[in-house]
Design an enzyme around this catalytic site. Sequence first.
Site, PDB file in Angstrom:
ATOM      1  N   HIS A  68     -54.927  98.617 -78.631  1.00  0.00           N
ATOM      2  CA  HIS A  68     -56.170  99.398 -78.597  1.00  0.00           C
ATOM      3  C   HIS A  68     -56.315 100.148 -77.274  1.00  0.00           C
ATOM      4  O   HIS A  68     -56.978  99.682 -76.350  1.00  0.00           O
ATOM      5  CB  HIS A  68     -57.358  98.460 -78.822  1.00  0.00           C
ATOM      6  CG  HIS A  68     -58.638  99.161 -79.105  1.00  0.00           C
ATOM      7  ND1 HIS A  68     -59.676  98.591 -79.795  1.00  0.00           N
ATOM      8  CD2 HIS A  68     -59.070 100.405 -78.799  1.00  0.00           C
ATOM      9  CE1 HIS A  68     -60.673  99.438 -79.896  1.00  0.00           C
ATOM     10  NE2 HIS A  68     -60.329 100.562 -79.281  1.00  0.00           N
TER      11      HIS A  68
ATOM     12  N   HIS B 113     -56.948 104.286 -75.596  1.00  0.00           N
ATOM     13  CA  HIS B 113     -57.252 105.706 -75.833  1.00  0.00           C
ATOM     14  C   HIS B 113     -56.654 106.461 -74.644  1.00  0.00           C
ATOM     15  O   HIS B 113     -57.289 106.538 -73.590  1.00  0.00           O
ATOM     16  CB  HIS B 113     -58.765 105.951 -75.862  1.00  0.00           C
ATOM     17  CG  HIS B 113     -59.516 105.144 -76.885  1.00  0.00           C
ATOM     18  ND1 HIS B 113     -59.899 105.653 -78.110  1.00  0.00           N
ATOM     19  CD2 HIS B 113     -59.984 103.873 -76.863  1.00  0.00           C
ATOM     20  CE1 HIS B 113     -60.576 104.732 -78.785  1.00  0.00           C
ATOM     21  NE2 HIS B 113     -60.635 103.636 -78.056  1.00  0.00           N
ATOM     22  N   PHE B 114     -55.438 106.970 -74.805  1.00  0.00           N
ATOM     23  CA  PHE B 114     -54.779 107.575 -73.648  1.00  0.00           C
ATOM     24  C   PHE B 114     -55.216 109.011 -73.359  1.00  0.00           C
ATOM     25  O   PHE B 114     -54.692 109.653 -72.476  1.00  0.00           O
ATOM     26  CB  PHE B 114     -53.260 107.447 -73.743  1.00  0.00           C
ATOM     27  CG  PHE B 114     -52.746 106.155 -73.164  1.00  0.00           C
ATOM     28  CD1 PHE B 114     -53.599 105.273 -72.529  1.00  0.00           C
ATOM     29  CD2 PHE B 114     -51.411 105.806 -73.260  1.00  0.00           C
ATOM     30  CE1 PHE B 114     -53.133 104.068 -71.992  1.00  0.00           C
ATOM     31  CE2 PHE B 114     -50.929 104.618 -72.723  1.00  0.00           C
ATOM     32  CZ  PHE B 114     -51.789 103.751 -72.095  1.00  0.00           C
ATOM     33  N   ARG B 115     -56.143 109.493 -74.085  1.00  0.00           N
ATOM     34  CA  ARG B 115     -56.847 110.716 -73.718  1.00  0.00           C
ATOM     35  C   ARG B 115     -56.084 112.015 -73.817  1.00  0.00           C
ATOM     36  O   ARG B 115     -55.143 112.140 -74.534  1.00  0.00           O
ATOM     37  CB  ARG B 115     -57.412 110.566 -72.319  1.00  0.00           C
ATOM     38  CG  ARG B 115     -58.923 110.798 -72.242  1.00  0.00           C
ATOM     39  CD  ARG B 115     -59.751 109.731 -72.856  1.00  0.00           C
ATOM     40  NE  ARG B 115     -60.474 110.083 -74.049  1.00  0.00           N
ATOM     41  CZ  ARG B 115     -61.180 109.218 -74.768  1.00  0.00           C
ATOM     42  NH1 ARG B 115     -61.265 107.963 -74.426  1.00  0.00           N
ATOM     43  NH2 ARG B 115     -61.786 109.575 -75.849  1.00  0.00           N
TER      44      ARG B 115
ATOM     45  N   ASP C 205     -59.220  98.285 -75.376  1.00  0.00           N
ATOM     46  CA  ASP C 205     -60.091  99.455 -75.602  1.00  0.00           C
ATOM     47  C   ASP C 205     -60.085 100.361 -74.367  1.00  0.00           C
ATOM     48  O   ASP C 205     -61.117 100.916 -73.981  1.00  0.00           O
ATOM     49  CB  ASP C 205     -61.515  99.026 -75.973  1.00  0.00           C
ATOM     50  CG  ASP C 205     -62.312 100.173 -76.610  1.00  0.00           C
ATOM     51  OD1 ASP C 205     -61.726 101.242 -76.856  1.00  0.00           O
ATOM     52  OD2 ASP C 205     -63.520  99.993 -76.855  1.00  0.00           O
TER      53      ASP C 205
ATOM     54  N   HIS D   8     -62.410 107.117 -68.678  1.00  0.00           N
ATOM     55  CA  HIS D   8     -63.242 108.251 -68.270  1.00  0.00           C
ATOM     56  C   HIS D   8     -63.305 108.308 -66.740  1.00  0.00           C
ATOM     57  O   HIS D   8     -63.209 107.282 -66.072  1.00  0.00           O
ATOM     58  CB  HIS D   8     -64.624 108.128 -68.909  1.00  0.00           C
ATOM     59  CG  HIS D   8     -64.552 108.116 -70.407  1.00  0.00           C
ATOM     60  ND1 HIS D   8     -64.086 109.198 -71.142  1.00  0.00           N
ATOM     61  CD2 HIS D   8     -64.807 107.146 -71.317  1.00  0.00           C
ATOM     62  CE1 HIS D   8     -64.097 108.894 -72.432  1.00  0.00           C
ATOM     63  NE2 HIS D   8     -64.525 107.649 -72.562  1.00  0.00           N
TER      64      HIS D   8
ATOM     65  N   ASN E  31     -58.933 109.106 -81.788  1.00  0.00           N
ATOM     66  CA  ASN E  31     -60.092 109.968 -81.488  1.00  0.00           C
ATOM     67  C   ASN E  31     -59.912 110.807 -80.224  1.00  0.00           C
ATOM     68  O   ASN E  31     -60.876 111.269 -79.659  1.00  0.00           O
ATOM     69  CB  ASN E  31     -61.344 109.108 -81.344  1.00  0.00           C
ATOM     70  CG  ASN E  31     -61.245 108.132 -80.189  1.00  0.00           C
ATOM     71  OD1 ASN E  31     -60.172 107.589 -79.931  1.00  0.00           O
ATOM     72  ND2 ASN E  31     -62.337 107.899 -79.492  1.00  0.00           N
TER      73      ASN E  31
ATOM     74  N   HIS F 101     -63.846 100.173 -85.894  1.00  0.00           N
ATOM     75  CA  HIS F 101     -64.954 100.163 -84.928  1.00  0.00           C
ATOM     76  C   HIS F 101     -66.210  99.924 -85.760  1.00  0.00           C
ATOM     77  O   HIS F 101     -66.711 100.837 -86.421  1.00  0.00           O
ATOM     78  CB  HIS F 101     -65.020 101.481 -84.162  1.00  0.00           C
ATOM     79  CG  HIS F 101     -66.146 101.522 -83.166  1.00  0.00           C
ATOM     80  ND1 HIS F 101     -65.945 101.603 -81.807  1.00  0.00           N
ATOM     81  CD2 HIS F 101     -67.482 101.465 -83.339  1.00  0.00           C
ATOM     82  CE1 HIS F 101     -67.107 101.597 -81.190  1.00  0.00           C
ATOM     83  NE2 HIS F 101     -68.065 101.521 -82.098  1.00  0.00           N
TER      84      HIS F 101
ATOM     85  N   HIS G 158     -62.824  94.956 -81.091  1.00  0.00           N
ATOM     86  CA  HIS G 158     -63.832  94.603 -80.072  1.00  0.00           C
ATOM     87  C   HIS G 158     -65.099  93.934 -80.613  1.00  0.00           C
ATOM     88  O   HIS G 158     -66.201  94.455 -80.481  1.00  0.00           O
ATOM     89  CB  HIS G 158     -64.196  95.795 -79.206  1.00  0.00           C
ATOM     90  CG  HIS G 158     -64.396  97.112 -79.915  1.00  0.00           C
ATOM     91  ND1 HIS G 158     -65.125  97.232 -81.062  1.00  0.00           N
ATOM     92  CD2 HIS G 158     -63.966  98.360 -79.618  1.00  0.00           C
ATOM     93  CE1 HIS G 158     -65.123  98.497 -81.439  1.00  0.00           C
ATOM     94  NE2 HIS G 158     -64.425  99.205 -80.592  1.00  0.00           N
TER      95      HIS G 158
END
Length: 438
Positions: free
Chosen positions: A59, A61-63, A300, A304, A93, A177, A230
């Site tokens: 899980h 989110h490597f952006r 997760d 940011h 996402n 989610h 999560h």
Amino acid sequence: MYDLIIEDGTILSSAGRRVADIGVEGGEIVYIGSRPGGGARERVSAIGRFVVPGFIDAHVHFRDPGHPAKEDWSSGSRSAASGGVTTVCDMPNTSPPTITAEAWHEKAAIAAARSVVNYGIWFGAASGRVEDARRMADEGPACGIKVFMGASTGPLLVDDPTLVQFFERTTALMGVHAEDEGVLQAQRVLWEGRTPPTHHDSRPAEAAVTAVRRLVTLTREHPRPVHVCHVSTEAELAVLEAVRGELPISLEASPHHLWLNHESPLGNYGKVNPPLRPEADRRALWAALRQGLIDTIGSDHAPHTREEKERSYAESPSGMPGVEFIFSLMLAAVRQGRIGLERVVQLCAEAPAARFGFARKGRIAVGADADLVVFRENDLVRLTADRILSRVGWSPYLGQNIAAKPEMVFVGGSLVARSGVIVDDAVRGSLVSPSRGA
Ligand code: DOR
Ligand code: ZN
Ligand code: ZN
């Protein structure tokens, strides 16, 4: 001739410990025993140290590629490797949102070019994309189908009729989610123009438990593997415990819900979906983890930037970095007597490999990939910013006493990181996909 022999390490699994040498050839474990015959190009002594399978964080989110300050596959995968995570699964996402085969392959190509760790890539559920998901996840290379039942950071959200279609027409592991969009919307109206006392007040436990109840109903009607991402509240745990063994639903917990609560003085740095919860929930999660109700740990990792987190509450995106310190936090939990090392290996390597069908991952055995972590149990040390490799440069655990990063991290038999420092930048991980059949 072996490429590598790791000598005299204490190999740890959920089944126990054993001191042995590990022989590696072509990125694969080919020997485990007391003395391999023949030579080796490289020998590493692990005497007095533990050897465990590389951690799997399903899980992250490597952006966004191209954003100068934000995490990408280069920085994200290096931060993962430095912290003992040798396989990550990236969520859909981010940019490009992987809700089409083209976008999925585009992301896989980016990861292939830049990632020093192995990578799985989720396919995102979206309206009108059931057939694509079936092809890419039921039959194809995606590690699973990710569903957002409630809106979070990014563009993806699935309404209930679409979710039903996915249950009816796909079979792959579904990662969810689980926050109910109806409950979230009612809260948005309620808090319109005001800042809630904590993020948890605007996304209450009711959102999570409503969504989880719906998932239980759908899974009962259309049985297929579901992985609840999560889990953060005692209420969800109660619903899921009641169907344990009856329905194929597994549970993921994230470090921030295990280590932080909604009173942690983090401001927007602690803004995450689902939110940090009251202390009673945090304690219930630990109880569930010890008791075996939690199956896997997923960070997760949602990196940011400081600049984004310094904005107003409403403008600040949800999510925090995490992939880099799973190992250090779990080892700290061992040090504090909260959990045993064998259970850590189970939660962070064996169970995710088994759940996702990564047949060559998550165990130290002949025929498995040589993704290996060598470490010693040491005193805890204060986390300082200079130890962070993630491009965002911050962590919610700054100032906390956690374990040091592992001494050696091997990806496919190549030493990538040593004591938190990347020593070989040229290593590239490979795509991991569920093995079907057999
Ligand atoms: O806090 C979160 N951040 N929760 C999510 O579901 C998404 C994630 C992100 O992508 O930033
Ligand atoms: Zn999520
Ligand atoms: Zn997430």
